[in-house]
Design a protein around this motif. Structure first.
Motif, short mmCIF file in Angstrom:
data_model
loop_
_atom_site.label_atom_id
_atom_site.label_comp_id
_atom_site.label_asym_id
_atom_site.label_seq_id
_atom_site.Cartn_x
_atom_site.Cartn_y
_atom_site.Cartn_z
N GLU A 1 0.73 3.35 -3.46
CA GLU A 1 -0.70 4.15 -3.32
C GLU A 1 0.22 5.74 -2.88
OE1 GLU A 1 -3.86 4.50 -3.90
OE2 GLU A 1 -4.09 2.29 -4.13
N CYS A 2 0.84 5.35 -2.15
CA CYS A 2 1.98 6.70 -1.87
C CYS A 2 3.30 7.01 -2.09
CB CYS A 2 1.99 6.81 0.05
SG CYS A 2 0.38 6.58 0.74
N GLY A 3 3.96 5.74 -2.62
CA GLY A 3 5.22 5.99 -3.70
C GLY A 3 5.87 6.17 -2.26
N ILE A 4 5.96 5.68 -1.37
CA ILE A 4 6.93 5.63 -0.28
C ILE A 4 8.09 4.76 -0.91
CG2 ILE A 4 7.80 5.53 2.59
CD1 ILE A 4 5.92 7.72 0.85
N PRO A 5 9.51 5.14 -0.49
CA PRO A 5 11.02 4.28 -1.02
C PRO A 5 11.52 4.14 -0.21
CG PRO A 5 11.54 6.49 -1.09
CD PRO A 5 9.60 6.82 -0.75
N ASP A 6 11.92 2.61 0.36
CA ASP A 6 13.37 1.97 1.01
C ASP A 6 13.67 2.47 1.32
OD1 ASP A 6 11.11 -0.33 0.26
OD2 ASP A 6 13.09 -1.69 -0.85
N ASN A 7 13.99 2.56 2.92
CA ASN A 7 14.41 3.66 3.98
C ASN A 7 14.32 4.95 3.62
OD1 ASN A 7 16.66 1.03 3.78
ND2 ASN A 7 17.54 1.61 1.77
N ALA A 8 13.22 5.52 3.39
CA ALA A 8 12.83 6.02 3.58
C ALA A 8 13.13 6.88 5.53
CB ALA A 8 11.54 6.28 3.34
N ARG A 9 12.75 7.96 5.55
CA ARG A 9 12.70 8.35 7.18
C ARG A 9 11.40 8.80 7.39
NH1 ARG A 9 16.84 11.64 9.74
NH2 ARG A 9 16.31 9.78 11.57
N ILE B 1 -10.86 10.10 4.59
CA ILE B 1 -9.31 10.28 4.93
C ILE B 1 -8.49 9.37 3.46
CG2 ILE B 1 -7.64 10.27 6.56
CD1 ILE B 1 -9.36 9.64 8.78
N ARG B 2 -7.48 10.68 3.49
CA ARG B 2 -6.57 10.40 1.87
C ARG B 2 -5.60 9.52 2.75
NH1 ARG B 2 -8.04 11.96 -3.05
NH2 ARG B 2 -9.56 13.51 -3.38
N ALA B 3 -5.33 8.26 1.72
CA ALA B 3 -3.94 8.19 2.36
C ALA B 3 -2.58 8.38 2.85
CB ALA B 3 -4.18 7.27 0.69
N CYS B 4 -2.67 9.62 2.15
CA CYS B 4 -1.48 10.47 2.05
C CYS B 4 -2.06 11.58 1.21
CB CYS B 4 -0.31 9.91 1.17
SG CYS B 4 -0.50 8.49 -0.42
N PHE C 1 0.63 -1.46 0.12
CA PHE C 1 -0.05 0.10 0.38
C PHE C 1 0.69 1.17 0.15
CE2 PHE C 1 -2.29 3.60 2.33
CZ PHE C 1 -3.54 3.17 1.66
N LEU C 2 1.44 1.18 1.28
CA LEU C 2 2.84 2.40 1.16
C LEU C 2 3.36 3.14 -0.79
CD1 LEU C 2 4.06 2.58 4.66
CD2 LEU C 2 2.51 3.95 3.83
N LYS C 3 4.27 1.56 -0.69
CA LYS C 3 4.51 1.32 -2.25
C LYS C 3 3.31 1.70 -3.65
CE LYS C 3 7.53 -0.66 -5.53
NZ LYS C 3 8.28 -1.89 -5.13
N LEU D 1 -2.20 2.65 7.74
CA LEU D 1 -3.58 1.72 8.09
C LEU D 1 -5.07 2.20 7.55
CD1 LEU D 1 -2.82 1.59 11.72
CD2 LEU D 1 -1.42 0.39 10.21
N ILE D 2 -4.83 3.12 6.68
CA ILE D 2 -5.82 3.39 6.37
C ILE D 2 -7.03 2.46 5.38
CG2 ILE D 2 -5.02 4.55 3.52
CD1 ILE D 2 -7.48 6.22 6.68
N CYS D 3 -5.98 2.06 5.22
CA CYS D 3 -6.39 0.43 4.02
C CYS D 3 -7.34 -0.42 4.95
CB CYS D 3 -5.44 -0.86 3.67
SG CYS D 3 -3.77 -0.67 4.19
#
Length: 455
Positions: free
Chosen positions: A35-43, A171-174, A31-33, A182-184
């Motif tokens: 829907e939100c485009g969060i890369p690995d190792n993101a802070r 409420i949107r995912a991002c 979901f994070l990858k 946890l929105i899913c």
């Protein structure tokens, strides 16, 4: 226990490592990858209250390939319980070896000073602080523990508030750098995860009270719908996804029209009133243009209903002013109160007078015709004077209109008045005929604007 399976990932560097993910971890990672485009190792900075939702979020996120920190807010609304939450979250972060940040807020004071509900005051305080911590410690995203049930509750709250399509998207995912991992998931799934994985958490007693609108919807409205429609949760989630897509189309269109109508100038934006009025549903377009600057639909309706002859009226939000002129709406940021210019005043005998300067930054008066007590003020409704060269009074508003000076500008032009309150000089523009230098004048009062005071 929830089903687990081995999950592995390869990198460009060519090494492999294995991580054991439960079903919810896999779903959250995907979901994070996607829907939100969060890369690995993101802070990522996690907003952790100590409740079941945020503690489950913490447990899931620590199993994903992110560099996480923990942020906790003590709003001092629940006395000892709030302090116990703080200690609990701090200890959990320490046990996990995670960076921990905490802030204390006088929420009731902030709500009173800013005329906000306690809920809105807490929201404003926490998001402002989260942003500060993320910025100063290099976190690219802030994660909150909102879930699917929160989104449904928000839908019903906004439905009753009349917020329009924007509020019905839940409420949107991002949103910007705010993500909701946890929105899913439903509340039931989150609580089951906490049970299966023996997650410790603190229960907020206020969540059981129906005095709060959100809690009433949670405990009464949504369960009633679930009884009526067995597939309620699935269909609600589907409806909100459709509404989010439709809102994107709507936003694209209104942004395009707004971009054409809002012409940027040196002080803000100008909106052509005639073009606006010829649009279908001009109130909707104007609201979408002005809403980001803090204006509401009631103000928008008042702007559109204002007769064209009532120029100079303006409307305020917390951050901006909207001025009405004959053909345009002028959007200007609210600034500190305009400052009076510094004036240099001198008086000479007429026989010593060396002549007039015509740069507009000087004015000359028969000193003996002015009542003692010269002072500066700004324009007020009903002001009038006798412009130099004329013999009858003229409303200052008409004088400004003749010079094409809009309401925003005229509110910032200083007036030099004598002790009787009569306008002697519209500073930088025109002095008053009644106080002009005459043949019989003995003493000349010279008033000059200090350099760089008036553009």
């Amino acid at each position: 226990m929830a089903e687990k399976k081995q999950f592995f990932r390869g990198t460009g560097a060519g090494y492999l490592f294995f991580v054991y993910f439960c079903r919810m971890l896999e779903k959250c990672a995907s979901f994070l990858k996607n829907e939100c485009g969060i890369p690995d190792n993101a802070r990522i900075l996690l907003a952790v209250s100590g409740g079941v939702d945020s503690m489950v979020m913490l447990d899931i996120m620590k199993g994903l390939p992110y560099d996480i920190g923990v942020a906790h807010c003590n709003f001092h609304l629940r006395d000892q319980a709030a302090d116990e939450d703080e200690i609990f979250v701090k200890q959990t972060a320490s046990n996990l070896g995670l960076p921990y940040f905490c802030a204390h807020f006088d929420t009731r004071k902030h709500a009173k000073e800013n005329k906000l509900s306690i809920e809105m005051a807490a929201r404003e305080l926490r998001y402002r602080w989260f942003g500060q911590i993320a910025g100063s410690h290099g976190y690219s995203h802030i994660a909150t523990a909102h879930h699917q049930d929160d989104a449904m509750e928000t839908f019903f709250l906004n439905l009753c508030r009349g917020t329009g399509i924007r509020g019905l998207t839940g409420i949107r995912a991002c949103t910007g750098n705010i993500i909701r991992p946890l929105i899913c998931f439903s509340r039931e799934e989150i609580r089951q995860y906490a049970t299966d994985h023996h997650i410790a958490y603190h229960e907020d007693a206020t969540n059981r009270e129906d005095t709060y609108r959100r809690n009433y919807i949670r405990h009464n409205i949504i369960p009633a719908f679930r009884q009526l429609y067995p597939s309620f949760d699935r269909n609600m989630a589907k409806s909100m996804r459709i509404l989010q897509a439709q809102e994107e189309v709507y936003r694209h269109h209104t942004d395009e029209i707004g971009g054409q109508l809002m012409q940027k100038d040196e002080a803000g934006f100008r909106i052509d009133r005639s073009v606006l009025q010829n649009l279908p549903f001009p109130d909707i377009y104007l609201f979408e243009m002005l809403h980001p600057y803090g204006f509401n639909m009631t103000q928008v309706k008042a702007v559109l209903q204002n007769p064209s002859g009532r120029k100079g009226r303006h409307y305020r939000s917390k951050s901006h002013q909207l001025w009405l002129t004959e053909g345009e709406l002028l959007l200007r940021p609210t600034e500190e109160e305009p400052q009076f210019p510094e004036l240099v005043i001198d008086m000479v005998r007429k026989e010593q007078f060396k002549g007039y300067e015509t740069d507009g930054k000087s004015a000359y008066f028969d000193a003996d015709s002015l009542a003692p007590g010269l002072h500066l003020r700004f324009w007020q409704h009903g002001d009038s004077f006798v412009p130099l060269g004329m013999h009858g009074r003229k409303k200052l508003s008409d004088f400004f209109n003749d010079l094409k000076i809009d309401g925003y500008q005229k509110s910032r032009i200083p007036l030099l008045c004598d002790g009787n309150g009569e306008i002697a000089w519209v500073v930088g523009y025109r002095s008053d005929q009644r106080f002009r230098v005459r043949e019989e004048t003995r003493n000349i009062l010279i008033v000059k604007i200090q350099e760089n005071q008036i553009e």
